[in-house]
Design a protein around this motif. Structure first.
Motif, mmCIF file in Angstrom:
data_model
loop_
_atom_site.group_PDB
_atom_site.id
_atom_site.type_symbol
_atom_site.label_atom_id
_atom_site.label_comp_id
_atom_site.label_asym_id
_atom_site.label_seq_id
_atom_site.Cartn_x
_atom_site.Cartn_y
_atom_site.Cartn_z
ATOM 1 N N VAL A 110 0.835 -1.203 0.000
ATOM 2 C CA VAL A 110 0.000 0.000 0.000
ATOM 3 C C VAL A 110 0.870 1.254 0.000
ATOM 4 O O VAL A 110 0.599 2.221 -0.729
ATOM 5 N N ALA A 111 1.926 1.264 0.813
ATOM 6 C CA ALA A 111 2.798 2.432 0.886
ATOM 7 C C ALA A 111 3.456 2.716 -0.471
ATOM 8 O O ALA A 111 3.528 3.877 -0.906
ATOM 9 N N LYS A 112 3.926 1.681 -1.139
ATOM 10 C CA LYS A 112 4.552 1.860 -2.450
ATOM 11 C C LYS A 112 3.561 2.448 -3.448
ATOM 12 O O LYS A 112 3.912 3.324 -4.251
ATOM 13 N N SER A 113 2.315 1.993 -3.383
ATOM 14 C CA SER A 113 1.290 2.506 -4.284
ATOM 15 C C SER A 113 0.987 3.971 -3.995
ATOM 16 O O SER A 113 0.880 4.791 -4.917
ATOM 17 N N VAL A 114 0.851 4.312 -2.717
ATOM 18 C CA VAL A 114 0.525 5.694 -2.349
ATOM 19 C C VAL A 114 1.678 6.639 -2.679
ATOM 20 O O VAL A 114 1.464 7.794 -3.063
ATOM 21 N N GLU A 115 2.899 6.166 -2.562
ATOM 22 C CA GLU A 115 4.042 6.988 -2.961
ATOM 23 C C GLU A 115 3.981 7.325 -4.446
ATOM 24 O O GLU A 115 4.485 8.361 -4.883
ATOM 25 N N LYS A 116 3.350 6.443 -5.220
ATOM 26 C CA LYS A 116 3.194 6.679 -6.652
ATOM 27 C C LYS A 116 2.013 7.592 -6.959
ATOM 28 O O LYS A 116 2.126 8.531 -7.745
ATOM 29 N N THR A 117 0.859 7.335 -6.314
ATOM 30 C CA THR A 117 -0.368 8.065 -6.654
ATOM 31 C C THR A 117 -0.551 9.344 -5.846
ATOM 32 O O THR A 117 -1.166 10.303 -6.322
ATOM 33 N N GLY A 118 -0.097 9.366 -4.602
ATOM 34 C CA GLY A 118 -0.268 10.544 -3.755
ATOM 35 C C GLY A 118 -1.627 10.652 -3.105
ATOM 36 O O GLY A 118 -1.890 11.617 -2.378
ATOM 37 N N ARG A 119 -2.488 9.667 -3.324
ATOM 38 C CA ARG A 119 -3.848 9.714 -2.770
ATOM 39 C C ARG A 119 -4.259 8.312 -2.310
ATOM 40 O O ARG A 119 -3.834 7.320 -2.888
ATOM 41 N N LEU A 120 -5.118 8.266 -1.284
ATOM 42 C CA LEU A 120 -5.561 6.980 -0.751
ATOM 43 C C LEU A 120 -7.006 7.039 -0.296
ATOM 44 O O LEU A 120 -7.401 7.953 0.431
ATOM 45 N N ILE A 121 -7.775 6.042 -0.732
ATOM 46 C CA ILE A 121 -9.154 5.838 -0.267
ATOM 47 C C ILE A 121 -9.245 4.414 0.270
ATOM 48 O O ILE A 121 -8.807 3.462 -0.382
ATOM 49 N N ILE A 122 -9.807 4.282 1.468
ATOM 50 C CA ILE A 122 -9.994 2.982 2.114
ATOM 51 C C ILE A 122 -11.481 2.777 2.330
ATOM 52 O O ILE A 122 -12.164 3.687 2.816
ATOM 53 N N SER A 123 -11.972 1.610 2.001
ATOM 54 C CA SER A 123 -13.414 1.383 2.131
ATOM 55 C C SER A 123 -13.695 0.027 2.764
ATOM 56 O O SER A 123 -13.112 -0.985 2.369
ATOM 57 N N HIS A 124 -14.580 0.017 3.780
ATOM 58 C CA HIS A 124 -15.039 -1.232 4.378
ATOM 59 C C HIS A 124 -16.450 -1.060 4.922
ATOM 60 O O HIS A 124 -16.897 0.052 5.199
ATOM 61 N N GLU A 125 -17.156 -2.191 5.069
ATOM 62 C CA GLU A 125 -18.546 -2.172 5.530
ATOM 63 C C GLU A 125 -18.672 -1.819 7.003
ATOM 64 O O GLU A 125 -19.672 -1.253 7.430
ATOM 65 N N ALA A 126 -17.687 -2.175 7.796
ATOM 66 C CA ALA A 126 -17.752 -1.940 9.237
ATOM 67 C C ALA A 126 -17.830 -0.452 9.546
ATOM 68 O O ALA A 126 -17.425 0.382 8.722
ATOM 69 N N THR A 161 -1.066 4.391 9.505
ATOM 70 C CA THR A 161 0.228 3.865 9.065
ATOM 71 C C THR A 161 0.714 4.570 7.808
ATOM 72 O O THR A 161 1.895 4.948 7.705
ATOM 73 N N ILE A 162 -0.167 4.748 6.842
ATOM 74 C CA ILE A 162 0.226 5.385 5.584
ATOM 75 C C ILE A 162 0.517 6.861 5.798
ATOM 76 O O ILE A 162 1.423 7.426 5.165
ATOM 77 N N GLN A 163 -0.218 7.515 6.690
ATOM 78 C CA GLN A 163 0.073 8.907 7.012
ATOM 79 C C GLN A 163 1.499 9.040 7.569
ATOM 80 O O GLN A 163 2.233 9.973 7.231
ATOM 81 N N GLU A 164 1.895 8.090 8.404
ATOM 82 C CA GLU A 164 3.234 8.122 8.983
ATOM 83 C C GLU A 164 4.308 7.814 7.947
ATOM 84 O O GLU A 164 5.366 8.449 7.927
ATOM 85 N N ARG A 165 4.034 6.851 7.079
ATOM 86 C CA ARG A 165 5.059 6.398 6.144
ATOM 87 C C ARG A 165 5.145 7.235 4.867
ATOM 88 O O ARG A 165 6.212 7.315 4.249
ATOM 89 N N CYS A 166 4.013 7.834 4.472
ATOM 90 C CA CYS A 166 3.952 8.487 3.158
ATOM 91 C C CYS A 166 3.554 9.954 3.231
ATOM 92 O O CYS A 166 3.034 10.503 2.254
ATOM 93 N N PHE A 167 3.772 10.582 4.379
ATOM 94 C CA PHE A 167 3.294 11.952 4.583
ATOM 95 C C PHE A 167 3.732 12.894 3.461
ATOM 96 O O PHE A 167 2.938 13.678 2.939
ATOM 97 N N TYR A 168 4.991 12.832 3.069
ATOM 98 C CA TYR A 168 5.514 13.777 2.078
ATOM 99 C C TYR A 168 5.117 13.418 0.646
ATOM 100 O O TYR A 168 5.387 14.180 -0.278
ATOM 101 N N SER A 169 4.483 12.268 0.471
ATOM 102 C CA SER A 169 4.003 11.879 -0.859
ATOM 103 C C SER A 169 2.531 12.209 -1.063
ATOM 104 O O SER A 169 2.053 12.237 -2.206
ATOM 105 N N LEU A 170 1.806 12.457 0.025
ATOM 106 C CA LEU A 170 0.358 12.682 -0.069
ATOM 107 C C LEU A 170 0.044 14.031 -0.694
ATOM 108 O O LEU A 170 0.584 15.065 -0.297
#
Length: 247
Positions: A169-185, A198-207
């Protein structure tokens, strides 16, 4: 087989306090004997309060147990066999919705799929979209709608929630700069919050835009208003448009 996940709570102590800790408690001398607990979870279209719940986040908080959620019949076979061969206990959560809606050829031969590894279902460059289980069918529809608007989405199926594939996921977000997470819960305390943090911590400068979660509401699962409650394709498509509108 624990039918259904909505009624898994009386077994909670045995799963998280006994099975999950057995190998650690014995200093590695014993394991849980390849224990795999199958349990149907999630919305079914008419389940109401007690037949529609998604309790995966309760168990992802517990070290020593793996949580696996397949998106299709072929995935289910490979992941289930891997779960059975896994020495640590596995909670294998089967989306109820797929029992009636999934149609797919499943290889007869024995095969396994790796636990703890997600899969890029569709490559893209503008937004990373993450889900699991039956929600993948919803996200595939949302991604197709986004594609019509010229938005390229990278769709990831986590397949395993504990442990989850942070690197993928981190590698993907570093490429796209955006993240959407979806679940029924419900959104509050849902597993999407762990991914987001986790992604905010790891990819902050890529977002390039705030991480968005498209989830169920923080209410009991309603019968009459199920269509309003579930995070459907339109809600996810709207989140994609909002994400792309950010600078």
């Amino acid at each position: 087989l624990l039918l259904l996940a909505d009624y898994i709570h009386p077994a909670f102590d045995q799963i998280v306090n006994e099975a999950a800790k057995f190998r650690y408690r014995s200093g590695g001398q014993w394991d849980a004997g390849g224990l795999t607990i199958r349990t149907p979870y999630g919305a079914v279209g008419h389940g109401g309060l007690y037949h529609s719940q998604s309790p995966e986040a309760y168990f992802t908080h517990t070290p020593g147990i793996k949580v696996v959620v397949p998106r299709s019949p072929a995935q289910a076979k490979g992941l289930l066999l891997a779960s059975i061969f896994e020495p640590d206990p596995v909670l294998f959560m089967e989306p109820k919705w797929l029992y009636r809606s999934a149609v797919e050829e499943v290889p007869i031969a024995e095969y396994t799929l790796p636990l703890g590894k997600g899969e890029i279902v569709k490559e893209g460059s503008d937004i990373t979209v993450v889900g699991w289980g039956a929600q993948m069918l919803v996200l595939e529809k949302a991604v197709a709608m986004a594609e019509e608007k010229g938005i390229s989405c990278e769709l990831i199926d986590l397949r395993t929630l504990q442990p989850w594939d942070e690197d993928l996921v981190a590698k993907s977000v570093e490429k796209t700069g955006r993240l959407i997470i979806s679940h029924e819960a419900p959104e509050h305390g849902g597993f999407g919050a762990e991914i987001s943090s986790t992604i905010q911590e790891r990819c902050f400068y890529s977002l390039q835009a705030p991480i968005q979660r498209v989830c169920g509401y923080d209410t009991p699962f309603p019968l009459a208003f199920e269509k309003l409650y579930v995070p459907d394709a339109l809600k996810n498509f709207d989140a994609m448009l909002n994400s792309m509108s950010e600078c």
